[in-house]
Scaffold this active site. Structure first.
Site, short mmCIF file in Angstrom:
data_model
loop_
_atom_site.label_atom_id
_atom_site.label_comp_id
_atom_site.label_asym_id
_atom_site.label_seq_id
_atom_site.Cartn_x
_atom_site.Cartn_y
_atom_site.Cartn_z
CG ASP A 95 35.68 29.79 13.67
OD1 ASP A 95 35.65 29.35 14.72
OD2 ASP A 95 34.18 28.88 13.52
CG ASN A 116 29.97 26.24 21.92
OD1 ASN A 116 29.30 26.37 22.17
ND2 ASN A 116 30.06 25.10 20.44
#
Length: 193
Positions: A95, A116
């Site tokens: 994403d 992350n």
């Protein structure tokens, strides 16, 4: 440039995360598996859901890690070590806050941009960043402090439809990317509005 032989989707495991924006990478890998008439199955040694797939002339490893997003690196490293893959054999789908829903972009190398999952993969690959990415636009909430709730939230109907159209375009351009024709793949994918 080496050929892409593995496509990894990033997301979070579990039913409560299935429909959240952060799982856009999983959605693409699921779509690839469907188009290749195969099914991702649990594979302990890769800490994820895995399938071997054939897309046109290309044999592919498909992987959706079942570690949480910020621990994706262990899964990617396990797959890479087992099949002796180099970073440029990998295409990571994730994403992307900096693109609106409905837009996706290919990219090779670069930093993690605060993502992350990418941060953990770069670390697990010994700080090697030269893997390919497909960045799936989910839009940005407008303020940094809203990002966590936003990525872990579900897109609205119009937003979801835009993301699904974008995933279809990714799927359509994938054969070009897999053949090493990144310029043509990028040109087509990046021109979608």
């Amino acid at each position: 440039m080496s050929q892409v032989t593995a496509i990894i989707g990033l997301g979070n495991p579990g039913a409560e995360y299935d429909a959240t924006r952060h799982n856009a990478g999983f959605w693409l890998v699921d779509a690839i598996a469907r188009s290749a008439h195969t099914e991702l199955r649990p594979e302990k040694k890769f800490l994820g859901l895995y399938a071997k797939a054939r897309l046109g002339d290309h044999e592919l490893h498909l992987l959706n890690p079942t570690t949480f997003m910020n621990r994706s690196g262990a899964s990617v490293a396990a797959l890479a070590q087992f099949f002796k893959l180099t970073p440029d054999n990998l295409l990571v789908a994730h994403d992307e806050l900096d693109l609106p829903p409905g837009q996706s972009r290919y990219k090779t190398g670069g930093g993690h941009g605060g993502h992350n999952g990418l941060r953990d993969i770069i670390s697990a690959l010994g700080n090697q960043k030269e893997f390919h990415r497909v960045r799936i636009g989910i839009g940005h909430p407008g303020e940094a402090k809203q990002v966590v709730n936003y990525v872990l939230g579900r897109p609205g109907k119009a937003e979801q439809e835009a993301i699904e159209r974008s995933l279809d375009e990714c799927l359509a351009t994938l054969p070009l990317a897999l053949s090493g024709d990144w310029a043509k793949a990028m040109n087509r994918l990046h021109s979608v509005k």
